[in-house]
Design a protein around this motif. Structure first.
Motif, PDB file in Angstrom:
ATOM      1  N   THR A 133      99.307  -5.843 159.784  1.00  0.00           N
ATOM      2  CA  THR A 133      98.485  -6.707 158.931  1.00  0.00           C
ATOM      3  C   THR A 133      97.951  -7.930 159.675  1.00  0.00           C
ATOM      4  N   ARG A 134      98.237  -8.024 160.967  1.00  0.00           N
ATOM      5  CA  ARG A 134      97.760  -9.181 161.738  1.00  0.00           C
ATOM      6  C   ARG A 134      96.247  -9.206 161.783  1.00  0.00           C
ATOM      7  N   ASP A 135      95.653 -10.365 161.492  1.00  0.00           N
ATOM      8  CA  ASP A 135      94.196 -10.564 161.512  1.00  0.00           C
ATOM      9  C   ASP A 135      93.496  -9.447 160.730  1.00  0.00           C
ATOM     10  N   ASP A 136      94.009  -9.180 159.538  1.00  0.00           N
ATOM     11  CA  ASP A 136      93.554  -8.074 158.701  1.00  0.00           C
ATOM     12  C   ASP A 136      92.102  -8.274 158.271  1.00  0.00           C
ATOM     13  N   SER A 137      91.211  -7.414 158.734  1.00  0.00           N
ATOM     14  CA  SER A 137      89.779  -7.561 158.466  1.00  0.00           C
ATOM     15  C   SER A 137      89.411  -7.292 157.013  1.00  0.00           C
ATOM     16  N   THR A 138      90.345  -6.774 156.215  1.00  0.00           N
ATOM     17  CA  THR A 138      90.060  -6.551 154.793  1.00  0.00           C
ATOM     18  C   THR A 138      90.271  -7.822 153.972  1.00  0.00           C
ATOM     19  N   LYS A 139      90.832  -8.855 154.580  1.00  0.00           N
ATOM     20  CA  LYS A 139      91.100 -10.103 153.870  1.00  0.00           C
ATOM     21  C   LYS A 139      90.103 -11.183 154.278  1.00  0.00           C
ATOM     22  N   PRO A 140      89.822 -12.142 153.389  1.00  0.00           N
ATOM     23  CA  PRO A 140      89.025 -13.293 153.794  1.00  0.00           C
ATOM     24  C   PRO A 140      89.683 -13.995 154.987  1.00  0.00           C
ATOM     25  N   TYR A 141      88.876 -14.602 155.822  1.00  0.00           N
ATOM     26  CA  TYR A 141      89.418 -15.199 157.039  1.00  0.00           C
ATOM     27  C   TYR A 141      90.537 -16.199 156.745  1.00  0.00           C
TER      28      TYR A 141
ATOM     29  N   LEU B  48      92.784 -16.257 154.625  1.00  0.00           N
ATOM     30  CA  LEU B  48      94.049 -15.655 154.178  1.00  0.00           C
ATOM     31  C   LEU B  48      94.727 -14.832 155.270  1.00  0.00           C
ATOM     32  N   ARG B  49      94.190 -14.852 156.465  1.00  0.00           N
ATOM     33  CA  ARG B  49      94.753 -14.035 157.542  1.00  0.00           C
ATOM     34  C   ARG B  49      95.795 -14.813 158.349  1.00  0.00           C
ATOM     35  N   TRP B  50      96.730 -14.080 158.918  1.00  0.00           N
ATOM     36  CA  TRP B  50      97.615 -14.653 159.926  1.00  0.00           C
ATOM     37  C   TRP B  50      97.257 -13.995 161.259  1.00  0.00           C
ATOM     38  N   VAL B  51      97.437 -14.734 162.360  1.00  0.00           N
ATOM     39  CA  VAL B  51      96.912 -14.261 163.647  1.00  0.00           C
ATOM     40  C   VAL B  51      97.990 -14.166 164.717  1.00  0.00           C
ATOM     41  N   TRP B  52      98.749 -15.232 164.920  1.00  0.00           N
ATOM     42  CA  TRP B  52      99.722 -15.228 166.022  1.00  0.00           C
ATOM     43  C   TRP B  52     100.932 -14.378 165.652  1.00  0.00           C
ATOM     44  N   ASP B  53     101.277 -13.439 166.526  1.00  0.00           N
ATOM     45  CA  ASP B  53     102.400 -12.537 166.271  1.00  0.00           C
ATOM     46  C   ASP B  53     103.651 -12.910 167.059  1.00  0.00           C
ATOM     47  N   GLY B  54     103.658 -14.095 167.624  1.00  0.00           N
ATOM     48  CA  GLY B  54     104.835 -14.558 168.347  1.00  0.00           C
ATOM     49  C   GLY B  54     104.823 -14.259 169.821  1.00  0.00           C
ATOM     50  N   ARG B  55     103.778 -13.610 170.311  1.00  0.00           N
ATOM     51  CA  ARG B  55     103.750 -13.259 171.739  1.00  0.00           C
ATOM     52  C   ARG B  55     103.612 -14.505 172.604  1.00  0.00           C
ATOM     53  N   PRO B  56     104.080 -14.479 173.848  1.00  0.00           N
ATOM     54  CA  PRO B  56     103.993 -15.647 174.731  1.00  0.00           C
ATOM     55  C   PRO B  56     102.547 -16.020 175.032  1.00  0.00           C
ATOM     56  N   PHE B  57     102.325 -17.315 175.206  1.00  0.00           N
ATOM     57  CA  PHE B  57     100.988 -17.785 175.589  1.00  0.00           C
ATOM     58  C   PHE B  57     101.008 -18.487 176.941  1.00  0.00           C
ATOM     59  N   ASP B  58     102.186 -18.734 177.494  1.00  0.00           N
ATOM     60  CA  ASP B  58     102.254 -19.363 178.817  1.00  0.00           C
ATOM     61  C   ASP B  58     101.606 -18.463 179.862  1.00  0.00           C
ATOM     62  N   ASP B  59     100.696 -19.063 180.648  1.00  0.00           N
ATOM     63  CA  ASP B  59     100.016 -18.364 181.749  1.00  0.00           C
ATOM     64  C   ASP B  59      99.203 -17.162 181.275  1.00  0.00           C
ATOM     65  N   ARG B  60      98.784 -17.193 180.016  1.00  0.00           N
ATOM     66  CA  ARG B  60      97.940 -16.119 179.487  1.00  0.00           C
ATOM     67  C   ARG B  60      96.608 -16.696 179.019  1.00  0.00           C
ATOM     68  N   HIS B  61      95.628 -15.811 178.874  1.00  0.00           N
ATOM     69  CA  HIS B  61      94.333 -16.212 178.336  1.00  0.00           C
ATOM     70  C   HIS B  61      94.441 -16.214 176.814  1.00  0.00           C
ATOM     71  N   VAL B  62      94.248 -17.383 176.241  1.00  0.00           N
ATOM     72  CA  VAL B  62      94.476 -17.580 174.809  1.00  0.00           C
ATOM     73  C   VAL B  62      93.149 -17.793 174.093  1.00  0.00           C
ATOM     74  N   LEU B  63      93.003 -17.111 172.970  1.00  0.00           N
ATOM     75  CA  LEU B  63      91.854 -17.302 172.092  1.00  0.00           C
ATOM     76  C   LEU B  63      92.343 -17.970 170.817  1.00  0.00           C
ATOM     77  N   VAL B  64      91.821 -19.164 170.559  1.00  0.00           N
ATOM     78  CA  VAL B  64      92.167 -19.904 169.347  1.00  0.00           C
ATOM     79  C   VAL B  64      91.056 -19.677 168.325  1.00  0.00           C
ATOM     80  N   ARG B  65      91.422 -19.118 167.197  1.00  0.00           N
ATOM     81  CA  ARG B  65      90.452 -18.840 166.136  1.00  0.00           C
ATOM     82  C   ARG B  65      90.576 -19.915 165.046  1.00  0.00           C
ATOM     83  N   CYS B  66      89.444 -20.341 164.507  1.00  0.00           N
ATOM     84  CA  CYS B  66      89.426 -21.379 163.469  1.00  0.00           C
ATOM     85  C   CYS B  66      88.957 -20.745 162.170  1.00  0.00           C
ATOM     86  N   TYR B  67      89.898 -20.324 161.361  1.00  0.00           N
ATOM     87  CA  TYR B  67      89.613 -19.545 160.159  1.00  0.00           C
ATOM     88  C   TYR B  67      89.634 -20.379 158.882  1.00  0.00           C
TER      89      TYR B  67
END
Length: 303
Positions: A35-43, A45-64
């Motif tokens: 259900t992460r970033d579920d496209s059937t829901k209004p923006y 009402l979505r949840w995005v971050w699934d707990g994965r590490p962000f250190d030393d990774r390319h991160v996309l921050v979404r403003c919903y």
């Protein structure tokens, strides 16, 4: 049994952030990854971050969420950028002229019809405090500025209405008439204003221009809307008028953990804006009489 959502709200209002993060962690573990970033829901009402590490990774921050939400949590972007390999922020286009001053991130206008594809780590901007385990005090204002910021010692900025997220937050404009008769006032609401203000045509829809207008005042008096976040992020004195049961980000006292320059006024009863405005009128005379800023500082010293 206590509802986890209400427990989280109580923890945030009472500045028990470790408790709030623990509840957020439990909620994250209980979610179905499908259900992460579920496209059937209004923006919003979505949840995005699934707990994965962000250190030393390319991160996309979404403003919903709303414009004020993006402004509020933009404080954490430089802190995220110190840990990530890169940070791209997909933000509301109207905010980019103002927020582009936040360094170390790449800004992209958010097109709801064509959002960016996933990155190594995606996160919604309002999830940053939980993901980074940061309190409001670790991204303190002012973190936004406008060129040539010079404040008047007497002009008061007024905002009585909200955008599309109103739900009882708007105050009747006629209640501000006495303030306008006794003080020089600017309207911070787009469009014509029937109150006796210095700008009867209202303020611009341009957010950078609105920020400049806010920065030209001694004080902003506003309902719970983007203007409150904008004033707080600029470090400008602001009094925020709240409904009896306010949003989770506002405490039930006078001070704001998110914005030290903000003072809170809450309805004593649902819908009772008249009592709120009477209190503001009294405090405003004292505040302007002591010189801009000193009233707020004295009140915070007592808190």
């Amino acid at each position: 049994m206590t509802d986890p959502g209400q427990a989280w709200i109580a923890a945030m209002r009472e500045h028990r952030f470790a408790d709030a993060w623990a509840l957020s962690e439990a909620a994250l573990r209980s979610r179905d990854p499908a259900t992460r970033d579920d496209s059937t829901k209004p923006y919003h009402l979505r949840w995005v971050w699934d707990g994965r590490p962000f250190d030393d990774r390319h991160v996309l921050v979404r403003c919903y969420h709303g414009l004020g939400d993006t402004i509020q949590f933009a404080r954490y972007l430089p802190l995220l950028a110190r840990r990530a390999a890169s940070v791209t922020v997909e933000a509301q286009a109207a905010l980019l002229p103002l927020l582009s001053q936040v360094e170390a991130v790449r800004w992209i206008p958010f097109d709801p019809a064509r959002p960016l594809p996933p990155s190594e780590c995606d996160i919604e901007i309002m999830e940053l405090a939980f993901a980074l385990r940061l309190t409001p005090h670790e991204g303190p204002p002012p973190y936004l500025r406008v060129p040539g910021q010079v404040s008047s010692r007497s002009v008061v900025g007024l905002c009585h209405t909200t955008g599309g997220w109103g739900e009882g937050r708007c105050a009747p404009p006629e209640l501000f008439a006495a303030i306008c008769r006794q003080h020089e006032c600017l309207s911070l609401v787009p469009g014509a204003c029937a109150l006796p203000v210095l700008n009867p045509g209202g303020c611009s829809l341009d957010i950078l221009e609105t920020a400049s207008l806010i920065a030209s005042t001694a004080l902003v008096i506003t309902v719970d809307t983007m203007v409150a976040h904008l004033a707080g992020a600029l470090g400008m004195p602001a009094w925020v008028l709240l409904k009896a049961n306010p949003d989770w980000r506002w405490s039930l006292g006078r001070s704001s953990s998110w914005y030290p320059s903000i003072r809170l006024y809450r309805q004593p009863r649902p819908g009772d804006w008249a009592s709120v405005i009477l209190e503001v009128e009294s405090d405003l005379a004292a505040w302007l009489g002591t010189g801009s800023g000193r009233f707020i500082e004295r009140d915070q010293a007592r808190a």
